[in-house]
Scaffold this motif. Sequence first.
Motif, PDB file in Angstrom:
ATOM      1  N   GLY A  19       0.872  -1.260   0.114  1.00 54.39           N
ATOM      2  CA  GLY A  19       0.155   0.012   0.030  1.00 54.39           C
ATOM      3  C   GLY A  19       0.760   1.179  -0.159  1.00 54.39           C
ATOM      4  O   GLY A  19       1.566   1.383  -0.789  1.00 54.39           O
ATOM      5  N   LEU A  20       0.665   2.131   0.771  1.00 55.71           N
ATOM      6  CA  LEU A  20       1.246   3.328   1.097  1.00 55.71           C
ATOM      7  C   LEU A  20       2.966   3.177   1.344  1.00 55.71           C
ATOM      8  O   LEU A  20       3.548   4.101   1.331  1.00 55.71           O
ATOM      9  N   LEU A  21       2.983   2.053   1.832  1.00 56.20           N
ATOM     10  CA  LEU A  21       4.409   1.947   2.321  1.00 56.20           C
ATOM     11  C   LEU A  21       5.693   2.120   1.224  1.00 56.20           C
ATOM     12  O   LEU A  21       6.537   2.832   1.353  1.00 56.20           O
ATOM     13  N   ARG A  22       5.482   1.538   0.234  1.00 56.89           N
ATOM     14  CA  ARG A  22       6.178   1.654  -0.959  1.00 56.89           C
ATOM     15  C   ARG A  22       5.288   2.083  -2.258  1.00 56.89           C
ATOM     16  O   ARG A  22       4.822   1.111  -3.019  1.00 56.89           O
ATOM     17  N   GLY A  23       5.059   3.177  -2.685  1.00 56.93           N
ATOM     18  CA  GLY A  23       4.114   3.593  -3.659  1.00 56.93           C
ATOM     19  C   GLY A  23       5.233   3.903  -4.838  1.00 56.93           C
ATOM     20  O   GLY A  23       6.543   4.164  -4.755  1.00 56.93           O
ATOM     21  N   ARG A  24       4.562   4.234  -5.866  1.00 57.51           N
ATOM     22  CA  ARG A  24       5.316   4.860  -7.092  1.00 57.51           C
ATOM     23  C   ARG A  24       5.030   6.384  -7.294  1.00 57.51           C
ATOM     24  O   ARG A  24       5.979   7.219  -7.767  1.00 57.51           O
ATOM     25  N   GLU A  25       4.081   6.823  -6.476  1.00 64.30           N
ATOM     26  CA  GLU A  25       3.442   8.302  -6.361  1.00 64.30           C
ATOM     27  C   GLU A  25       3.261   8.381  -4.956  1.00 64.30           C
ATOM     28  O   GLU A  25       2.413   7.543  -4.289  1.00 64.30           O
ATOM     29  N   PHE A  26       4.024   9.060  -4.202  1.00 60.58           N
ATOM     30  CA  PHE A  26       4.062   9.280  -2.714  1.00 60.58           C
ATOM     31  C   PHE A  26       4.126  10.426  -2.206  1.00 60.58           C
ATOM     32  O   PHE A  26       5.039  11.536  -3.040  1.00 60.58           O
ATOM     33  N   LEU A  27       3.718  10.827  -1.001  1.00 57.89           N
ATOM     34  CA  LEU A  27       4.012  12.177  -0.372  1.00 57.89           C
ATOM     35  C   LEU A  27       5.457  12.298   0.239  1.00 57.89           C
ATOM     36  O   LEU A  27       5.240  11.541   1.225  1.00 57.89           O
ATOM     37  N   MET A  28       5.931  13.437  -0.017  1.00 57.87           N
ATOM     38  CA  MET A  28       7.242  13.302   0.744  1.00 57.87           C
ATOM     39  C   MET A  28       7.501  14.866   1.342  1.00 57.87           C
ATOM     40  O   MET A  28       7.071  15.714   0.545  1.00 57.87           O
ATOM     41  N   LYS A  29       8.068  15.171   2.428  1.00 56.86           N
ATOM     42  CA  LYS A  29       8.483  16.218   2.761  1.00 56.86           C
ATOM     43  C   LYS A  29       9.895  16.117   2.510  1.00 56.86           C
ATOM     44  O   LYS A  29      10.801  15.140   2.962  1.00 56.86           O
ATOM     45  N   ASP A  30      10.603  17.300   1.748  1.00 53.40           N
ATOM     46  CA  ASP A  30      11.929  17.253   1.759  1.00 53.40           C
ATOM     47  C   ASP A  30      12.449  18.535   1.902  1.00 53.40           C
ATOM     48  O   ASP A  30      11.749  19.499   1.523  1.00 53.40           O
ATOM     49  N   ALA A  31      13.696  18.395   2.480  1.00 49.03           N
ATOM     50  CA  ALA A  31      14.198  19.975   2.808  1.00 49.03           C
ATOM     51  C   ALA A  31      15.753  19.821   2.478  1.00 49.03           C
ATOM     52  O   ALA A  31      16.185  18.976   2.463  1.00 49.03           O
ATOM     53  N   TYR A  32      16.272  21.216   2.154  1.00 45.44           N
ATOM     54  CA  TYR A  32      17.535  21.070   1.978  1.00 45.44           C
ATOM     55  C   TYR A  32      18.104  22.354   2.594  1.00 45.44           C
ATOM     56  O   TYR A  32      17.483  23.431   2.625  1.00 45.44           O
ATOM     57  N   SER A  33      19.183  22.124   3.182  1.00 41.70           N
ATOM     58  CA  SER A  33      19.969  23.061   3.683  1.00 41.70           C
ATOM     59  C   SER A  33      21.039  23.451   2.877  1.00 41.70           C
ATOM     60  O   SER A  33      21.897  22.645   2.700  1.00 41.70           O
ATOM     61  N   PHE A  34      21.415  24.977   2.978  1.00 43.01           N
ATOM     62  CA  PHE A  34      22.453  25.243   2.321  1.00 43.01           C
ATOM     63  C   PHE A  34      23.461  26.111   3.245  1.00 43.01           C
ATOM     64  O   PHE A  34      23.025  26.988   3.991  1.00 43.01           O
ATOM     65  N   ASN A  35      24.576  25.723   3.656  1.00 42.61           N
ATOM     66  CA  ASN A  35      25.385  26.267   4.618  1.00 42.61           C
ATOM     67  C   ASN A  35      26.809  26.546   4.098  1.00 42.61           C
ATOM     68  O   ASN A  35      27.347  26.499   2.987  1.00 42.61           O
ATOM     69  N   GLU A  36      27.215  27.397   4.917  1.00 44.76           N
ATOM     70  CA  GLU A  36      28.517  28.022   4.589  1.00 44.76           C
ATOM     71  C   GLU A  36      29.797  27.261   4.869  1.00 44.76           C
ATOM     72  O   GLU A  36      30.849  27.558   4.634  1.00 44.76           O
ATOM     73  N   SER A  37      29.647  26.413   5.697  1.00 46.81           N
ATOM     74  CA  SER A  37      30.793  25.456   6.099  1.00 46.81           C
ATOM     75  C   SER A  37      30.222  24.294   6.850  1.00 46.81           C
ATOM     76  O   SER A  37      28.926  24.213   7.114  1.00 46.81           O
ATOM     77  N   GLN A  38      31.376  23.224   6.997  1.00 45.15           N
ATOM     78  CA  GLN A  38      30.866  22.068   7.519  1.00 45.15           C
ATOM     79  C   GLN A  38      30.505  22.158   9.064  1.00 45.15           C
ATOM     80  O   GLN A  38      29.203  21.681   9.389  1.00 45.15           O
ATOM     81  N   GLU A  39      30.660  23.285   9.880  1.00 46.40           N
ATOM     82  CA  GLU A  39      30.142  23.509  11.138  1.00 46.40           C
ATOM     83  C   GLU A  39      28.761  23.786  11.020  1.00 46.40           C
ATOM     84  O   GLU A  39      27.937  23.401  11.856  1.00 46.40           O
ATOM     85  N   SER A  40      28.424  24.463  10.116  1.00 49.79           N
ATOM     86  CA  SER A  40      27.271  25.261   9.942  1.00 49.79           C
ATOM     87  C   SER A  40      26.201  24.038   9.587  1.00 49.79           C
ATOM     88  O   SER A  40      25.119  24.253   9.955  1.00 49.79           O
ATOM     89  N   LEU A  41      26.777  23.200   8.685  1.00 52.28           N
ATOM     90  CA  LEU A  41      26.044  21.960   8.222  1.00 52.28           C
ATOM     91  C   LEU A  41      25.515  21.365   9.491  1.00 52.28           C
ATOM     92  O   LEU A  41      24.537  20.498   9.739  1.00 52.28           O
ATOM     93  N   ASP A  42      26.702  21.065  10.427  1.00 50.65           N
ATOM     94  CA  ASP A  42      26.550  19.818  11.500  1.00 50.65           C
ATOM     95  C   ASP A  42      25.162  20.736  12.310  1.00 50.65           C
ATOM     96  O   ASP A  42      24.499  19.909  12.888  1.00 50.65           O
ATOM     97  N   LYS A  43      25.195  22.132  12.443  1.00 54.79           N
ATOM     98  CA  LYS A  43      24.299  22.930  13.247  1.00 54.79           C
ATOM     99  C   LYS A  43      22.918  22.303  12.523  1.00 54.79           C
ATOM    100  O   LYS A  43      21.903  22.018  13.231  1.00 54.79           O
ATOM    101  N   SER A  44      22.826  22.763  11.044  1.00 62.88           N
ATOM    102  CA  SER A  44      21.551  22.408  10.647  1.00 62.88           C
ATOM    103  C   SER A  44      21.080  21.016  10.734  1.00 62.88           C
ATOM    104  O   SER A  44      19.858  20.867  10.859  1.00 62.88           O
ATOM    105  N   TYR A  45      21.962  20.103  10.542  1.00 63.24           N
ATOM    106  CA  TYR A  45      21.727  18.643  10.662  1.00 63.24           C
ATOM    107  C   TYR A  45      20.887  18.390  11.875  1.00 63.24           C
ATOM    108  O   TYR A  45      20.067  17.672  12.229  1.00 63.24           O
ATOM    109  N   GLU A  46      21.789  18.826  12.946  1.00 64.48           N
ATOM    110  CA  GLU A  46      21.165  18.760  14.160  1.00 64.48           C
ATOM    111  C   GLU A  46      19.850  19.225  14.584  1.00 64.48           C
ATOM    112  O   GLU A  46      18.801  18.441  15.196  1.00 64.48           O
ATOM    113  N   LEU A  47      19.517  20.265  13.893  1.00 64.98           N
ATOM    114  CA  LEU A  47      18.336  21.018  14.123  1.00 64.98           C
ATOM    115  C   LEU A  47      17.000  20.022  13.379  1.00 64.98           C
ATOM    116  O   LEU A  47      15.929  19.915  14.041  1.00 64.98           O
TER     117      LEU A  47
END
Length: 566
Positions: A148-176
């Motif tokens: 059923g909805l567990l493995r569909g071919r059309e499915f609803l996803m929330k996708d987010a992307y963070s853009f960071n100025e450094s690895q440390e900044s990415l670590d923080k976004s990831y943590e959040l």
Amino acid sequence: MKQSQMLVPTLKEIPADAEIKSHQLLVRAGYIRQIASGIYTYLPLGRRVLRKVEDIVREEMDKAGAHEMLMSALQPAELWEESGRWYTYGSELMRLNDRHDREFALGATHEEVATALVRDAVKSYKRLPMTVYQIQNKFRDEKRPRFGLLRGREFLMKDAYSFNESQESLDKSYELMFEAYSNVFTRCGLDFRAVIADSGQMGGKDTHEFMVLSDVGEDVIAYSDTSDYAANIEMAPVVTKYETSSESPKDLEKVETPDKKTMQEVADYLDHELAKGLKSIMFKVDEQFVMVVTRGDHEVNDVKLKNLYDARIVELATEEDTRQLLGTGFGSLGPIHVPEEVEVVADFAVEKLVNVSCGANEEGCHFTNVSPGRDFTVKEYADLRFIEEGDPSPDGKGIIKFARGIEVGHVFKLGQFYAEKMGASFLDDQGKSQTMTMGSYGIGVSRTLAAIVEQYNDDRGITWPKNLAPYQVHLLSLNPKKEEQKELADELYEQLLDAGVEVLYDDRKERAGVKFADSDLFGIPLRVTVGKRADEKVVEVKERQTGDQDELKADTVIDYVKNWYK
Ligand code: ATP
Ligand code: MG
């Protein structure tokens, strides 16, 4: 909402193709309908629950400082060519051409679109870090759409992307994001664990999957029986210290093993334990043929192989390739006398063995008394097997146990993979051009809905947690032909609406038994039934999860409901 006018086609029978509870119940209770394999319509009840899950996700994303937008589902091939994924993503990507014969993809994920957008719009460090998200249908031509909805071919996803100025900044976004995900799945009432995972197609290394513990899960989680260590078994490193064999090496011997193909058959025939045979499997790692050797009782882990070679694609070699290279099929493969174009790598456990058996690259023949290192050379010994129950936990605490999980979310540090390929740079505070660092974060919203049903059901139907049910109250008038019942139920319906309670009113002219059965199937947490005692203005309330029931004066119902939901 009045049920008589709502599209809720319930079914008595379990649909033949529905193997698991969530699939069966969501179809039977009229929440979803299949349009084609892995493609569903959400009917009114399903839509309402989906929206509640979405809202939780939305609130937690906003709280974490991410901004919602909506990207197009249709994506030009050029963007995927820039990242290179047009060629590597494979047939899961739904591709199509427009009337001018230009190529497009239906978004399976949106790294390319998001990166191109931010690359063109953000030039200065002053705007970073920045996290965007969307909740949108994704398209993936899954090899095996199912459950059923567990493995569909059309499915609803929330996708987010963070853009960071450094690895440390990415670590923080990831943590959040990690925290936001924990909040989302907690609020969804799920029993879940965040596990260390493989980054798959996406590039990058540091990643966690959020797994709902469930017997129907397709993933296996390796967790420690004493610490909070948990990893997808694909990833869990094996830290077992192998003992060097105390046997003295005997002379290599070739023996006949007619028609013995499997490891077990050969072991039985040669009268040794499974662990005293070598398992040799041929892979094609990008363009390189690689023979992977493990102990006979161990399983080759192709993700570890992929990581060892830092490869894009790992697949099993075909039997035809194997015949061409080694002159024999799968059943008699071994690492002794392999041609130069085949690299031999072996699991750490193999290094310590002596006097074992292996295929002789000759139909119906095996070598015995094989000693790795003496009888064949290994390009590299590495951790190449799956962890097993009973192995020591990689964090040094306790031993490993297995559980099955449904992956509902995935967070990963992409690093600069996309930013480099697509030229996403910014000017730092010194005015110097720098490449952005990125993270990508997905939640399967529709899969989460199914996972909730997997966890909240009984033999009569769904048993929603309070905050996720399509309605708060299911109001039933048992016999609407009786004037006093209809009148009281109508009155209660209006009062509940006025009080802001989400109420579904079963005003249908159906038998009481049908109404009760449907009500149990729907799983609305609180049922208010107007029946025989309507003339005394007494109604029955019943909790769906516990079955607890009570009789109430009709004029106390609103307070009761409000209190119950407080
Ligand atoms: P899986 O290993 O289950 O195929 P994935 O690693 O391909 O998942 P991601 O690319 O990380 O998934 O997508 C983010 C989230 O989207 C997943 O964590 C999962 O919850 C959901 N998801 C992925 N594929 C599907 C699908 N075919 N149907 C429903 N949800 C999905
Ligand atoms: Mg997938």
